[in-house]
Design an enzyme around this catalytic site. Structure first.
Site, mmCIF file in Angstrom:
data_model
loop_
_atom_site.group_PDB
_atom_site.id
_atom_site.type_symbol
_atom_site.label_atom_id
_atom_site.label_comp_id
_atom_site.label_asym_id
_atom_site.label_seq_id
_atom_site.Cartn_x
_atom_site.Cartn_y
_atom_site.Cartn_z
ATOM 1 N N HIS A 22 -7.575 -4.874 9.977
ATOM 2 C CA HIS A 22 -7.268 -4.616 8.572
ATOM 3 C C HIS A 22 -5.971 -5.304 8.158
ATOM 4 O O HIS A 22 -5.031 -5.425 8.940
ATOM 5 C CB HIS A 22 -7.229 -3.110 8.260
ATOM 6 C CG HIS A 22 -6.047 -2.379 8.814
ATOM 7 N ND1 HIS A 22 -6.140 -1.512 9.888
ATOM 8 C CD2 HIS A 22 -4.743 -2.346 8.436
ATOM 9 C CE1 HIS A 22 -4.951 -0.991 10.144
ATOM 10 N NE2 HIS A 22 -4.084 -1.485 9.280
ATOM 11 N N ASP A 25 0.838 -1.202 0.000
ATOM 12 C CA ASP A 25 0.000 0.000 0.000
ATOM 13 C C ASP A 25 0.868 1.244 0.000
ATOM 14 O O ASP A 25 2.092 1.177 0.086
ATOM 15 C CB ASP A 25 -0.945 -0.002 1.210
ATOM 16 C CG ASP A 25 -0.286 -0.550 2.474
ATOM 17 O OD1 ASP A 25 0.913 -0.264 2.690
ATOM 18 O OD2 ASP A 25 -0.954 -1.257 3.243
ATOM 19 N N GLU A 53 -9.750 -1.785 5.307
ATOM 20 C CA GLU A 53 -10.402 -1.492 6.575
ATOM 21 C C GLU A 53 -11.680 -2.320 6.741
ATOM 22 O O GLU A 53 -12.189 -2.899 5.780
ATOM 23 C CB GLU A 53 -10.733 -0.003 6.641
ATOM 24 C CG GLU A 53 -9.533 0.926 6.545
ATOM 25 C CD GLU A 53 -8.734 1.027 7.847
ATOM 26 O OE1 GLU A 53 -8.740 0.064 8.630
ATOM 27 O OE2 GLU A 53 -8.121 2.088 8.072
#
Length: 260
Positions: free
Chosen positions: A137, A66, A142
């Site tokens: 998460h 990410d 999430e």
């Protein structure tokens, strides 16, 4: 899913063992690289093995899970910078062999689609290092995330931003609100998932991930659907596991020839 309960130093060794075996048998392996606190001891151990034993990453490739949206390229908490500091600069993994989602792209959906293609073009991830957030998460998927999701933009929860404020001098308002993240469906395509979680603050998330129902309320629980997951936890993170004694016995009785 294999659950190993051990001291933090041993967990790092086990995760590094898995990476080392992979690189020895397949030097051009594709590694999935996580940031955050959980993998740091693993990266320390890999750097040590590179320096002392010559473990080579020279032909490997890496993909980040990410990236924050909007952080300047030179920001110290940009995940591409973090992984450069914590791993790439300490081993012989070429910087240009590591990719992350482009959080500065003008067209974020297009950047996400391009990232998915890049992973596929590389042949997929062989071993993905993971952590889990206190709210369950994985990557930045999430609670409420689709269990089949792909790389996309996500809005971070207040809890995640508060948890990550420690990396921003305690200022939660400095933590970006948005990120680009591999989706749960993307993560599940990696061939081996190695998740590290330590500390009592992770105990509920670990319990739900390992023993709870598969639900979007605890996104990490989807890892139960993967054929090769290794969950490495210390005693504190394992403190809510109902089958902790069974996991310990299973690990103690594991055949000597069988790796994680």
């Amino acid at each position: 899913m294999e659950v190993v309960i051990a001291p933090v130093a041993r967990l790092a060794q086990l995760a590094a063992d898995a990476v080392e075996r992979l690189l020895v048998t397949r030097p051009d392996a594709v590694l999935g690289l996580a940031t955050g606190s959980s993998p740091l001891a693993v990266y320390d151990e890999l750097a040590r093995r590179h320096a002392e034993r010559g473990l080579s990453f020279a032909r490997a490739r890496g993909f980040l899970l990410d990236e924050y949206v909007g952080l300047p390229a030179d920001h110290p908490q940009r995940y591409r910078t973090v992984i450069e500091t914590e791993l790439v600069s300490r081993v012989d993994l070429p910087s240009d062999a590591v990719q992350g989602p482009d959080g500065l792209a003008a067209d974020l959906p297009a950047a996400c689609a391009a990232y998915e293609r890049a992973i596929a073009d590389a042949g997929g991830v062989d071993l993905q290092v993971l952590g889990v957030g206190t709210d369950g998460h994985v990557a930045f998927n999430e609670p409420g995330s689709s269990l089949a999701s792909r790389t996309r933009i996500k809005t971070l929860t207040r809890q995640t931003r508060e948890d990550n404020a420690r990396f921003f001098d305690g200022d939660v308002d400095a933590v970006p609100t948005h990120c680009l993240t591999q989706g749960l469906g993307t993560v599940l395509e990696a061939r081996h998932l190695v998740l590290v979680a330590t500390g009592r603050h992770k105990a509920q998330a670990v319990h739900q991930l390992v023993e709870g129902p598969v639900t979007a309320l605890w996104p990490g629980s989807v890892l139960q659907m993967h054929p090769h997951v290794t969950v490495l936890v210390d005693d504190a993170a394992a403190s809510r596991l109902q089958l902790a004694d069974h996991y310990r016995q299973t690990w103690a009785d594991k055949p000597s020839w069988q790796t994680i």
